[in-house]
Design an enzyme around this catalytic site. Structure first.
Site: not given
Length: 182
Positions: A62, A74, A91, A95, A118, A137, A139
């Site tokens: 992150r 997520a 997701e 993931e 959000e 690409e 991640e």
């Protein structure tokens, strides 16, 4: 209370790929003030529970924290009108490399109410079906199975701080006590 604050103006200051930043001019208690506001189209998250009761977590870098974090899967909505449950199904598979035929709604969270709108709907996935990851690409995501008790320990000792993940794990623990009861 809300009557004591009136928004006079909202001006877009920056538009990025996942958010828009505004400057709001408000009248608060008779004084003009300028407040930051961040708009996010929304997201969905999934707490995947394997047949053995372990929770599949994703570890990823992150940028805002400049470190890897351990989170539930997520992602943001592809379109502001996309149903959040559809985003959650997508997701999960993208993931983790698993899919399911049924998601159970767990809860909704607003991540940072002081300056951002959000909202994330969180679902539980069981009866996981092996598939394959479909990462973007840019991640890099590792999938790790964890015991609920170990995840709770990470939360309580301050090592897990991602809001959606903390909320999902603690809500799941309260609702199900770690069992797989429906």
């Amino acid at each position: 209370m809300a009557d004591s604050v009136v928004r006079l103006k909202r001006e877009l200051r920056y538009e990025g790929t996942i958010l828009k930043i505004y400057e709001d001019t408000v009248m608060a208690n008779g004084h003009e003030a300028h407040w930051d506001f961040i708009h996010h189209d929304g997201a969905a998250a999934v707490l995947p529970v394997a047949a053995d009761g372990k929770i599949l977590m994703v570890r990823q870098y992150r940028n805002a924290l400049d470190r890897d974090t351990l989170e539930i899967p997520a992602g943001k909505l592809d379109d502001p009108h996309e149903p959040k449950i559809e985003c959650a199904y997508r997701e999960l598979e993208e993931e983790t490399g698993y899919r399911t035929d049924h998601l159970e709604y767990l809860m909704s969270v607003n991540t940072t109410v002081a300056f951002c709108d959000e909202a994330i709907d969180i679902f539980i996935a069981r009866d996981l079906i092996p598939s394959q990851q479909h990462l973007d690409e840019d991640e890099v995501i590792d999938v790790e199975p964890w015991e609920l008790k170990d995840l709770l320990e990470l939360i309580y000792c301050g090592k897990m701080t991602d809001a959606k993940t903390v909320a999902a794990i603690t809500a799941y623990a309260v609702k199900y006590g770690g069992s797989d009861r429906q």
